[in-house]
Design an enzyme around this catalytic site. Structure first.
Site, short mmCIF file in Angstrom:
data_model
loop_
_atom_site.label_atom_id
_atom_site.label_comp_id
_atom_site.label_asym_id
_atom_site.label_seq_id
_atom_site.Cartn_x
_atom_site.Cartn_y
_atom_site.Cartn_z
N HIS A 9 -23.54 22.37 -0.99
CA HIS A 9 -23.19 20.90 -1.37
C HIS A 9 -23.30 20.51 -2.91
CE1 HIS A 9 -23.51 18.74 2.76
NE2 HIS A 9 -22.94 19.84 2.94
N HIS A 61 -21.42 28.47 8.76
CA HIS A 61 -22.19 27.98 10.02
C HIS A 61 -22.56 29.12 10.90
CE1 HIS A 61 -20.09 23.82 9.84
NE2 HIS A 61 -21.17 24.12 8.62
#
Ligand code: HEM
Length: 722
Positions: free
Chosen positions: A97, A265
């Site tokens: 992020h 992920h």
């Protein structure tokens, strides 16, 4: 009466200073130019003064920090327990992020400056609970102190997490210098509401390419796409199209995007096991006693499995603390159906999953729980192009590992600029095309002899100055791309850009390239030397005999070293300095001028002096009359400022963006100008600068300041000298 005598009805509290950010003195005129973007990161806001981080980090105990980081990842704290006793997933999300706010269009955003410590990024809805991740890293920041920046520590945390969980990473470079207040130049979108529907930033939300530029996220406060679907409506095919566009705006192709999403992920989990409505305010809006923490969860009860972040709940794989092929095993091994998380978010659930394929509860290894996929994960299976890439990854896990490792490195290093800027033992030595590689150039040639040959070439001063400027002006400090080094102005796509006047450019290059070859200098150096010569000649005709400082050593890039597609974003659609513009831009010429000056790293006075100089050097595009403010073109005079402030003239609009400078008495049109010129007379701050250079006693200062600003532009990308 003094300030403490409060009259009836007045506020009883002394309140003389403007101590809140809600209202600034310029709020009355929201359309005024925000010149403050040129003066950010001032030394007065920096507690470290003139401390040189990039030097200091060279003394860091790299191996000590890496070992401490790996230990920290597995040292679960009661105040924010680690899922399965490993903070890897959280730290990877922190690094992603941080880096993922980068956008290719203007090079702004990214993890290179530690901006996630400050608002708005520290409080974006998508950055939920990353405040915890940063606080977990504090012991290492405290221990290694000035030798490691927050920006480096954050990216290192994610990279070490992957290494600790079994990935062979592609490398890591230190060297990201922290800022000390949020950037104010970055446009994150016009919305006034978090997560406002995507439609506000698209012409047509069904067509992802219509998203407003330079934005790269689908909604205000998100890093990329909405994990629940377009505007929260699950439909993996539509989400896939948005994933493709948003990642492309971060300079990632389909393969890199699939590698990043699937590899991202492969570890960690989403958090939505509870009531999202119970969470407290984000950090910037939190109560003072929360000490910078946000999203406080009254139901956490010291258990990792009670956390609520995105509202989506569950891991993607069976072993979420291991780098393996588990993401593909589940995504492609099962059919999936829509369901809701305990927090009410849309997510996907495997049908008839075998008990042994379920991950264990993050707080209780004796309990197995459901895995999940977000809508964006489902896109990796449903979108035909992503599906084909995933099939390739599944058939060749080593290939997947390599693709992911390279894409992660690119994600986290792209905004650091060229490879010469990398620091530390793990910086990879391979040249990568997205680093815009440039070979080292010669330094031993006879500079004076080169200049003598340029002087005999028959090129005009304006031709030489304009070409050097066009070569250097692509530089942007936001991601340290572009600039004169590499002489990419002679390669596609730059040689064909309208703003580079291809015919004039070809003529100048045809004159300069043989001179470079004759003396063993790079074309990049010779272009700059020619510009310097043009400036020296113009100064001489103003009565100033000077030599513009020059350091040889620029190299010439080749086509094979140039990613033409990614260079197209560096094309100037307008350049107020050269008074050149494409007709159909939406912001005004002065906004373009300001934006370019900010990207080039210029101050307000530098922008002023450069523009004033360009206007008298005759470098205006294609020889149009606009912006020539002097009767003695080619003399480095203060005529632009003198004429701008002379009441003998008045300024009259004369069609789209063009103004006539009329003699007040006769009405005769003396010159024509554009908005980028007139703003130096209309904006109160720029007029104050212009007046300095119009003063009789500052003609010499003008020449000195112009040469200094010019030299700064010509050398902005000389990282090889730093
Ligand atoms: C297609 C775009 C992506 C979407 C929509 C997305 C969405 C999400 C969501 C909703 C979460 C759950 C956050 C929480 O509730 O804790 C999450 C977590 C995570 N994401 Fe992504 N993600 C994307 C791409 C990536 C990429 C590119 C990476 C890294 C390369 C990544 C790495 C992670 C990791 C490691 C976690 C787990 C965090 C933890 O364990 O606490 N994601 N992502």
């Amino acid at each position: 009466m003094d300030g403490n005598d409060m009259g009836a009805g007045k506020c009883p509290v002394m309140h003389g200073g403007n101590t809140e950010t809600g209202r600034t003195v310029m709020d009355w005129w929201p359309k005024a130019l925000n010149l403050d973007i040129l003066h950010q990161h001032d030394s007065k806001t920096n507690p470290m003064g003139d401390f040189d981080y990039r030097e200091a980090v060279k003394g860091l105990d790299y191996e000590g920090l890496k070992a401490d980081m790996k230990a920290l990842l597995k040292d679960s704290q009661d105040w924010w327990p680690a899922d399965w006793g490993h903070y890897g997933g959280l730290m990877i999300r922190l690094a992603w992020h941080s880096a993922g706010s980068y956008r290719l269009a203007d090079g702004r955003g990214g993890g290179g400056a530690g901006n996630i410590r400050f608002a708005p990024l520290n409080s974006w809805p998508d950055n939920g609970n990353l405040d915890k991740a940063r606080r977990l890293l504090w012991p290492l920041k405290k221990k290694y102190g000035n030798k490691v920046s927050w920006a480096d520590l954050i990216i290192l945390a994610g990279t070490m997490a992957y290494e600790d969980m079994g990935l062979k990473t592609f490398g890591f470079s230190f060297g990201r210098t922290d800022i000390w207040h949020p950037e104010i130049d970055t446009y994150w979108g016009a919305e006034k509401e978090w997560l406002a529907p995507s439609d506000t930033r698209y012409e047509d939300v069904a067509k992802p390419s219509t998203m407003e530029n330079p934005l790269a996220a689908v909604q205000m406060g998100l890093i990329y796409v909405n994990p629940e679907g377009v505007n929260g409506q699950p439909d993996p095919l539509k989400t896939g199209a948005q994933v493709r566009e948003t990642f492309a705006r971060m300079a990632m192709n389909d393969e890199e995007t699939a590698a990043l999403t699937c590899g991202g992920h492969t570890v960690g989990k989403a958090h939505g096991n509870g009531d999202a409505g119970a969470l407290g305010a984000e950090p910037e809006a939190g109560e003072i006693e929360n000490q910078g923490f946000g999203w406080l969860n009254p139901n956490m009860g010291g258990k990792a499995s009670n956390a609520v972040t995105s509202g989506i709940e569950g891991a993607w794989t069976t072993n979420p603390t291991k780098w393996d092929m588990g993401y593909f095993d589940l995504l492609f091994g099962y059919d999936w159906e829509l369901t809701k998380s305990p927090a009410g978010a849309n997510q996907w659930r495997p049908i008839d999953i075998k008990e042994e394929h379920m991950p264990v509860d993050p707080s209780d290894p004796t309990k197995r729980v459901m895995p999940m996929m977000t809508d964006a994960d489902m896109a990796m299976k449903v979108d035909p192009a992503y599906n084909a890439i995933c099939q390739k990854f599944m058939a060749d896990p080593a290939y997947f590992d390599d693709c992911f490792a390279r894409a992660w490195f690119k994600l986290t290093h792209r905004d650091m600029g060229p490879r010469v800027r990398y620091i530390g033992p793990d910086a990879p030595a391979e040249d990568l095309i997205w680093q815009d590689p440039i070979p080292a150039g010669a330094t031993g040639y006879d500079v004076a002899a080169v200049k003598a040959d340029i002087a005999k070439s028959g090129l005009s001063g304006a031709e030489m100055v304009a070409t050097a400027w066009d070569s250097a002006r692509t530089y942007r400090q936001s991601d340290m791309r572009g600039g004169a080094n590499g002489a990419r102005i002679r390669l596609a796509p730059q040689k064909d850009w309208d703003g580079n006047e291809p015919a004039r450019l070809a003529k100048v290059l045809a004159a300069l390239e043989p001179i470079a070859a004759k003396h063993g200098a790079s074309v990049a150096d010779v272009i700059v030397l020619a510009g310097n010569l043009g400036v020296e000649q113009a100064a001489k005709s103003a009565g100033f005999d000077l030599e513009v400082p020059f350091t040889p050593g620029r190299g010439d890039a080749t086509e094979a070293m140039t990613d033409a597609d990614s260079f197209s974003v560096l094309e100037p659609l307008a350049d107020g300095f050269r008074n050149w513009q494409k007709a159909d831009y939406v912001v005004t010429a002065e906004e373009m001028l300001l934006d370019r000056a900010q990207l080039m790293g210029l101050t307000g006075p530098e922008m002023t002096v450069l523009l004033g100089g360009m206007r008298v050097l005759g470098t205006n595009h294609g020889g149009t009359k606009h912006g020539v403010f002097t009767d003695r073109v080619g003399t480095l005079s203060t005529d632009f400022f003198v004429n701008l402030t002379d009441m003998a003239y008045k300024w009259v609009p004369a069609g789209k963006g063009v103004y006539e400078i009329q003699d007040r008495k006769s009405g005769a049109v003396k010159w024509t100008a554009t908005r980028a010129d007139l703003v130096f007379g209309s904006n109160s701050i720029l007029r104050a600068y212009a007046e300095v250079y119009a003063q009789d006693d500052n003609a010499g200062k003008f020449v000195c300041d112009f040469v200094a600003a010019w030299t700064k532009v010509m050398n902005a990308d000389r990282f090889d000298l730093a």
